[in-house]
Design an enzyme around this catalytic site. Structure first.
Site, mmCIF file in Angstrom:
data_model
loop_
_atom_site.group_PDB
_atom_site.id
_atom_site.type_symbol
_atom_site.label_atom_id
_atom_site.label_comp_id
_atom_site.label_asym_id
_atom_site.label_seq_id
_atom_site.Cartn_x
_atom_site.Cartn_y
_atom_site.Cartn_z
ATOM 1 N N TYR A 1 73.888 73.941 64.559
ATOM 2 C CA TYR A 1 72.806 73.499 63.684
ATOM 3 C C TYR A 1 72.115 72.298 64.319
ATOM 4 O O TYR A 1 72.447 71.134 64.065
ATOM 5 C CB TYR A 1 73.337 73.146 62.292
ATOM 6 N N PRO B 1 71.444 81.731 50.035
ATOM 7 C CA PRO B 1 71.669 82.331 48.711
ATOM 8 C C PRO B 1 70.429 82.413 47.838
ATOM 9 O O PRO B 1 70.473 83.057 46.791
ATOM 10 C CB PRO B 1 72.709 81.396 48.095
ATOM 11 N N LEU B 2 69.333 81.769 48.244
ATOM 12 C CA LEU B 2 68.125 81.779 47.423
ATOM 13 C C LEU B 2 67.073 82.742 47.961
ATOM 14 O O LEU B 2 65.896 82.653 47.600
ATOM 15 C CB LEU B 2 67.549 80.358 47.334
ATOM 16 N N GLY B 3 67.494 83.664 48.819
ATOM 17 C CA GLY B 3 66.560 84.638 49.369
ATOM 18 C C GLY B 3 65.829 85.408 48.285
ATOM 19 O O GLY B 3 66.434 85.927 47.359
ATOM 20 N N GLY B 4 64.515 85.491 48.411
ATOM 21 C CA GLY B 4 63.699 86.148 47.403
ATOM 22 C C GLY B 4 63.190 85.188 46.345
ATOM 23 O O GLY B 4 62.252 85.505 45.622
ATOM 24 N N PRO C 1 58.491 83.911 53.518
ATOM 25 C CA PRO C 1 58.181 84.595 52.257
ATOM 26 C C PRO C 1 59.032 84.115 51.092
ATOM 27 O O PRO C 1 60.160 83.687 51.260
ATOM 28 C CB PRO C 1 58.506 86.056 52.580
#
Length: 293
Positions: A53, A209-212, A224
């Site tokens: 990272y 974990p917050l995809g979308g 997106p």
């Protein structure tokens, strides 16, 4: 903050993904440290990092060093904080990611992580991604050697299949404690791995974990995100953020789930931490489960 079990110890039900503090578009150090401190103030006791990272090619371990500084400068007790790091990936500095799972590399990487984090042993060391050029048993066998040597106290896997989990379990036994795969409202491909983790008693740490719902740090500012989803509608009804609803939904999927949302601002991790106290109704969970982007 509610707790779940990881590596044989209680950890906060929501962790902090520290990657956004060190890669492209990262904040300055003052804000980065403030973000980690805000997480600790909110009761977060799991911080997820990795030696890869970083942004530029010559700064391997940037995030581990940052996390170590943040913990050292925190005014409260940090003895109960579990820092989970990873090895096996690299960043040449052009935005790409490499994979190296040879035993020699993993041993050197783990030992370097111990030094950067300033610990006697790594609380949780995760193999970042299977290397297609290295037999899986060789990479996992290195984790076994690191466990036996006391370099790491527990082992985890990331970006793996059910078959790889089962093979690793046969090699590592109780030393294997977690799996970290991509899983979110928009990306649910790892349902089989989540079910297997529940069966085996392994913690499942969804990355991104917050995809979308929110852009990933990997996407950059133009990535997106969705709007007007059931997650947004439940959030409006509850008077909370869609991100908090998404994390509460993940927690409701299984008692082995411990999401590690990324954050680059104190306000973001404070909001994420609040998901541990958000109880969704069966009707809300049904609405959320049926959504597909």
């Amino acid at each position: 903050m509610r707790h779940r079990t990881l590596a044989g110890r209680p950890v906060s039900a929501v962790g902090l993904g520290a990657m956004p503090l060190s890669i492209e578009h990262r904040p300055d150090e003052a804000r980065a440290l403030a973000t980690v401190h805000a997480a600790l103030d909110a009761g977060v006791t799991l911080i997820d990092t990795a030696d890869s990272y970083h942004w530029h090619a010559d700064e391997r371990g940037h995030n581990e060093l940052l996390v170590a500084r943040a913990l050292a400068r925190y005014s409260g007790d940090t003895s109960h904080v579990l820092v989970a790091t990873k090895g096996g990936r690299g960043r040449p500095g052009d935005g790409s990611w490499t994979v190296t799972g040879t035993p020699e590399h993993l041993k050197r990487a783990a030992e370097a992580s111990v030094k950067r984090l300033g610990v006697s042993a790594l609380g949780l060391y995760q193999l970042h991604k299977p290397d297609p050029e290295v037999p899986w048993a060789e990479s996992v066998g290195t984790l076994r050697e690191l466990l036996d040597a006391g370099t790491i106290r527990a082992a985890g896997l990331s970006n793996v299949t059910t078959g790889q989990i089962r093979e690793a379990r046969a090699i590592l036994g109780a030393g294997l404690v977690s799996v970290q795969n991509r899983y979110s409202p928009a990306v649910r491909d790892s349902e089989p791995e989540l079910r297997l983790c529940a069966e085996l008693g392994l913690a499942f740490l969804p990355w991104s974990p917050l995809g979308g719902i929110s852009r990933s740090a990997l996407d950059g500012p133009s990535g997106p995100s969705s709007a007007g989803t059931p997650f947004h509608r439940v959030a409006a009804e509850r008077g909370v953020s869609p991100q908090r609803v998404a994390l509460a939904w993940l927690l409701a999927r299984s008692p082995v789930v411990v999401p590690v949302p990324g954050a680059s601002r104190p306000a973001s991790i404070r909001d994420s931490a609040g998901a541990a106290e958000l109880e969704l109704s069966e009707e809300e969970l049904t609405r959320l489960a049926q959504w597909a982007p």
